[in-house]
Design a protein around this motif. Structure first.
Motif, PDB file in Angstrom:
ATOM      1  N   LYS A 112      12.632  12.458 -24.373  1.00  0.00           N
ATOM      2  CA  LYS A 112      11.308  11.989 -23.955  1.00  0.00           C
ATOM      3  C   LYS A 112      11.041  12.205 -22.464  1.00  0.00           C
ATOM      4  O   LYS A 112       9.965  11.884 -21.982  1.00  0.00           O
ATOM      5  N   ARG A 113      12.014  12.739 -21.764  1.00  0.00           N
ATOM      6  CA  ARG A 113      11.863  12.908 -20.318  1.00  0.00           C
ATOM      7  C   ARG A 113      10.924  14.058 -19.984  1.00  0.00           C
ATOM      8  O   ARG A 113      11.018  15.133 -20.567  1.00  0.00           O
ATOM      9  N   ASP A 114      10.021  13.813 -19.066  1.00  0.00           N
ATOM     10  CA  ASP A 114       9.022  14.788 -18.646  1.00  0.00           C
ATOM     11  C   ASP A 114       9.715  15.902 -17.845  1.00  0.00           C
ATOM     12  O   ASP A 114      10.303  15.627 -16.790  1.00  0.00           O
ATOM     13  N   PRO A 115       9.658  17.149 -18.303  1.00  0.00           N
ATOM     14  CA  PRO A 115      10.309  18.247 -17.576  1.00  0.00           C
ATOM     15  C   PRO A 115       9.828  18.373 -16.135  1.00  0.00           C
ATOM     16  O   PRO A 115      10.613  18.721 -15.241  1.00  0.00           O
ATOM     17  N   ALA A 116       8.544  18.105 -15.902  1.00  0.00           N
ATOM     18  CA  ALA A 116       8.014  18.195 -14.535  1.00  0.00           C
ATOM     19  C   ALA A 116       8.649  17.137 -13.631  1.00  0.00           C
ATOM     20  O   ALA A 116       8.955  17.398 -12.460  1.00  0.00           O
ATOM     21  N   ALA A 139       0.818  -1.216   0.000  1.00  0.00           N
ATOM     22  CA  ALA A 139       0.000   0.000   0.000  1.00  0.00           C
ATOM     23  C   ALA A 139       0.851   1.266   0.000  1.00  0.00           C
ATOM     24  O   ALA A 139       0.416   2.297   0.496  1.00  0.00           O
ATOM     25  N   ARG A 140       2.052   1.195  -0.595  1.00  0.00           N
ATOM     26  CA  ARG A 140       2.987   2.305  -0.507  1.00  0.00           C
ATOM     27  C   ARG A 140       3.597   2.631  -1.869  1.00  0.00           C
ATOM     28  O   ARG A 140       3.791   1.737  -2.678  1.00  0.00           O
ATOM     29  N   GLU A 141       3.896   3.887  -2.076  1.00  0.00           N
ATOM     30  CA  GLU A 141       4.642   4.292  -3.268  1.00  0.00           C
ATOM     31  C   GLU A 141       6.090   3.859  -3.085  1.00  0.00           C
ATOM     32  O   GLU A 141       6.734   4.237  -2.109  1.00  0.00           O
ATOM     33  N   LYS A 142       6.620   3.094  -4.037  1.00  0.00           N
ATOM     34  CA  LYS A 142       7.917   2.460  -3.831  1.00  0.00           C
ATOM     35  C   LYS A 142       9.037   3.023  -4.693  1.00  0.00           C
ATOM     36  O   LYS A 142      10.163   2.542  -4.620  1.00  0.00           O
ATOM     37  N   SER A 143       8.752   4.029  -5.496  1.00  0.00           N
ATOM     38  CA  SER A 143       9.790   4.576  -6.360  1.00  0.00           C
ATOM     39  C   SER A 143       9.585   6.070  -6.545  1.00  0.00           C
ATOM     40  O   SER A 143       8.456   6.569  -6.533  1.00  0.00           O
ATOM     41  N   PHE A 144      10.690   6.776  -6.742  1.00  0.00           N
ATOM     42  CA  PHE A 144      10.627   8.185  -7.125  1.00  0.00           C
ATOM     43  C   PHE A 144      10.320   8.330  -8.609  1.00  0.00           C
ATOM     44  O   PHE A 144       9.865   9.389  -9.054  1.00  0.00           O
ATOM     45  N   PHE A 145      10.600   7.306  -9.380  1.00  0.00           N
ATOM     46  CA  PHE A 145      10.501   7.373 -10.834  1.00  0.00           C
ATOM     47  C   PHE A 145       9.141   6.850 -11.300  1.00  0.00           C
ATOM     48  O   PHE A 145       8.392   6.254 -10.536  1.00  0.00           O
ATOM     49  N   GLY A 146       8.832   7.100 -12.581  1.00  0.00           N
ATOM     50  CA  GLY A 146       7.554   6.658 -13.119  1.00  0.00           C
ATOM     51  C   GLY A 146       7.376   7.143 -14.544  1.00  0.00           C
ATOM     52  O   GLY A 146       8.355   7.397 -15.253  1.00  0.00           O
ATOM     53  N   THR A 147       6.133   7.291 -14.948  1.00  0.00           N
ATOM     54  CA  THR A 147       5.818   7.708 -16.307  1.00  0.00           C
ATOM     55  C   THR A 147       6.518   9.033 -16.648  1.00  0.00           C
ATOM     56  O   THR A 147       6.400  10.015 -15.913  1.00  0.00           O
ATOM     57  N   GLY A 148       7.259   9.017 -17.735  1.00  0.00           N
ATOM     58  CA  GLY A 148       7.982  10.209 -18.154  1.00  0.00           C
ATOM     59  C   GLY A 148       9.435  10.224 -17.728  1.00  0.00           C
ATOM     60  O   GLY A 148      10.240  10.987 -18.272  1.00  0.00           O
ATOM     61  N   LYS A 188      10.978  17.604 -10.332  1.00  0.00           N
ATOM     62  CA  LYS A 188      10.592  16.931  -9.088  1.00  0.00           C
ATOM     63  C   LYS A 188      11.746  16.118  -8.516  1.00  0.00           C
ATOM     64  O   LYS A 188      11.898  15.989  -7.298  1.00  0.00           O
ATOM     65  N   LEU A 189      12.566  15.571  -9.406  1.00  0.00           N
ATOM     66  CA  LEU A 189      13.668  14.703  -8.993  1.00  0.00           C
ATOM     67  C   LEU A 189      15.005  15.450  -8.913  1.00  0.00           C
ATOM     68  O   LEU A 189      16.072  14.834  -8.972  1.00  0.00           O
ATOM     69  N   SER A 190      14.946  16.763  -8.748  1.00  0.00           N
ATOM     70  CA  SER A 190      16.165  17.578  -8.756  1.00  0.00           C
ATOM     71  C   SER A 190      17.140  17.172  -7.653  1.00  0.00           C
ATOM     72  O   SER A 190      18.365  17.229  -7.845  1.00  0.00           O
ATOM     73  N   ALA A 191      16.623  16.768  -6.500  1.00  0.00           N
ATOM     74  CA  ALA A 191      17.510  16.352  -5.408  1.00  0.00           C
ATOM     75  C   ALA A 191      17.911  14.903  -5.555  1.00  0.00           C
ATOM     76  O   ALA A 191      19.089  14.547  -5.484  1.00  0.00           O
ATOM     77  N   VAL A 192      16.930  14.046  -5.794  1.00  0.00           N
ATOM     78  CA  VAL A 192      17.166  12.598  -5.863  1.00  0.00           C
ATOM     79  C   VAL A 192      18.118  12.237  -7.003  1.00  0.00           C
ATOM     80  O   VAL A 192      19.068  11.452  -6.835  1.00  0.00           O
ATOM     81  N   ALA A 193      17.881  12.815  -8.181  1.00  0.00           N
ATOM     82  CA  ALA A 193      18.598  12.382  -9.383  1.00  0.00           C
ATOM     83  C   ALA A 193      19.287  13.514 -10.126  1.00  0.00           C
ATOM     84  O   ALA A 193      19.712  13.333 -11.258  1.00  0.00           O
ATOM     85  N   GLY A 194      19.401  14.666  -9.491  1.00  0.00           N
ATOM     86  CA  GLY A 194      20.004  15.811 -10.172  1.00  0.00           C
ATOM     87  C   GLY A 194      21.413  15.543 -10.671  1.00  0.00           C
ATOM     88  O   GLY A 194      21.822  16.087 -11.695  1.00  0.00           O
ATOM     89  N   ARG A 195      22.142  14.682  -9.982  1.00  0.00           N
ATOM     90  CA  ARG A 195      23.518  14.392 -10.385  1.00  0.00           C
ATOM     91  C   ARG A 195      23.586  13.814 -11.791  1.00  0.00           C
ATOM     92  O   ARG A 195      24.517  14.122 -12.560  1.00  0.00           O
ATOM     93  N   VAL A 196      22.604  12.976 -12.173  1.00  0.00           N
ATOM     94  CA  VAL A 196      22.651  12.320 -13.472  1.00  0.00           C
ATOM     95  C   VAL A 196      21.727  12.988 -14.485  1.00  0.00           C
ATOM     96  O   VAL A 196      21.859  12.755 -15.696  1.00  0.00           O
TER      97      VAL A 196
END
Length: 290
Positions: free
Chosen positions: A272-276, A112-121, A280-288
């Motif tokens: 194809k990456r969603d700008p939004a 019952a939990r969101e398990k990833s920062f990533f998803g569509t886009g 949203k992932l600027s902290a989590v994945a900003g390095r890559v």
């Protein structure tokens, strides 16, 4: 790069003793509000950040803990190493209430939990074959031993949804058929999210009971758990206090690659990456993501 230790405190562990320049701070996350404010400060010359997983006063159930917001907020604060401290039940006679286990594997039965920062886009797949950081786990093991805590090096943690405890049939399944060592409700998806955020993660599981499989202990009794929790919380704070000296203020790249987990994980083509999602992932994945 400097070390910044983030501690996520579970049931009974709501603060860190002895922090210099201690202050509770608000951190905004695009994934919502974290469980609580985050206590920041320095201990032994090393920056620290403490987040009570259930919130002060224990307001979040295991299912409603905002796991994504918690990990994102710690990343935004500059945390490099996350120590999870949590209560658990034991499936092993030799792993007794009051003992600690440095977990190295998980079976995730939450649903019952969101398990990833990533998803569509913006799609990414990280490896959690080895979901905890051996370097960080070793530091926790050494800290526990230095405090005279009875600690077990390695163990498989069954993450259940909760909030109810296991039936006897479930408990026996997890113990006998699946070979699990301890059971808890909060280390998943926390460990997965820490890996996605390129944070080293170690799990210190504090045993409170024998779950319901044990023929001499019967059903889990919450009053017994709370009594054991109190003693465990004191030991956990003492363990945490030893970590700055073991990890040191200067931090080299993780020898196991935890801090480079996203190196080849993102599959979505750049155009194809969603700008939004990128924002949203600027902290989590900003390095890559650049």
């Amino acid at each position: 790069m400097g070390t910044k230790i983030g501690v996520i405190g579970g049931s009974g562990v709501y603060e860190i003793d002895g922090l210099q320049d201690a202050a509770w701070v608000d951190i905004d996350s695009p994934f919502g509000a974290p469980s609580d404010q985050i206590l920041t400060g320095r201990l032994g010359g090393v920056e620290m950040a403490f987040l009570p997983r259930h919130g002060r006063g224990h307001v979040h159930s295991p299912s409603t803990v905002p796991y994504r917001a918690n990990i994102d907020a710690l990343k935004r604060l500059g945390v490099t190493d996350v120590i999870s401290v949590s209560a658990c039940g034991s499936f092993r006679e030799e792993m007794a209430p009051g003992d600690f286990v440095i977990v190295d594997q998980f079976i995730d039965r939450t649903f019952a939990r969101e398990k990833s920062f990533f998803g569509t886009g913006l799609v990414a797949h990280v490896s959690v074959a080895h979901p905890t950081c051996p370097r960080l786990s070793q530091a926790c093991l050494e800290a526990a031993r230095a405090e005279g805590i009875k600690v077990h090096d390695g163990g498989t943690y069954l993450a259940m949804e909760g909030p109810q405890f296991s039936s006897m049939a479930e408990s026996k399944l997890y113990r006998d058929a699946w070979g699990c060592d301890v059971i808890g409700m909060t280390n998943m998806p926390e460990a997965k999210l820490a890996r996605e955020a390129e944070l080293c993660y170690a799990s210190v599981a504090m045993i409170t009971d024998y779950d319901s499989w044990h023929p001499d202990h019967g059903a889990v009794d919450i009053s017994d758990i709370i009594a054991t929790l109190t003693g465990n919380a004191d030991k956990a704070r003492a363990l945490v206090a030893r970590l700055p000296a073991l990890l040191g203020p200067e931090r080299a790249p993780c020898p196991h690659g935890c801090d480079r987990a996203l190196e080849h994980a993102i599959l979505t083509a750049p155009e194809k990456r969603d700008p939004a999602m990128i924002e949203k992932l600027s902290a989590v994945a900003g390095r890559v993501l650049g």
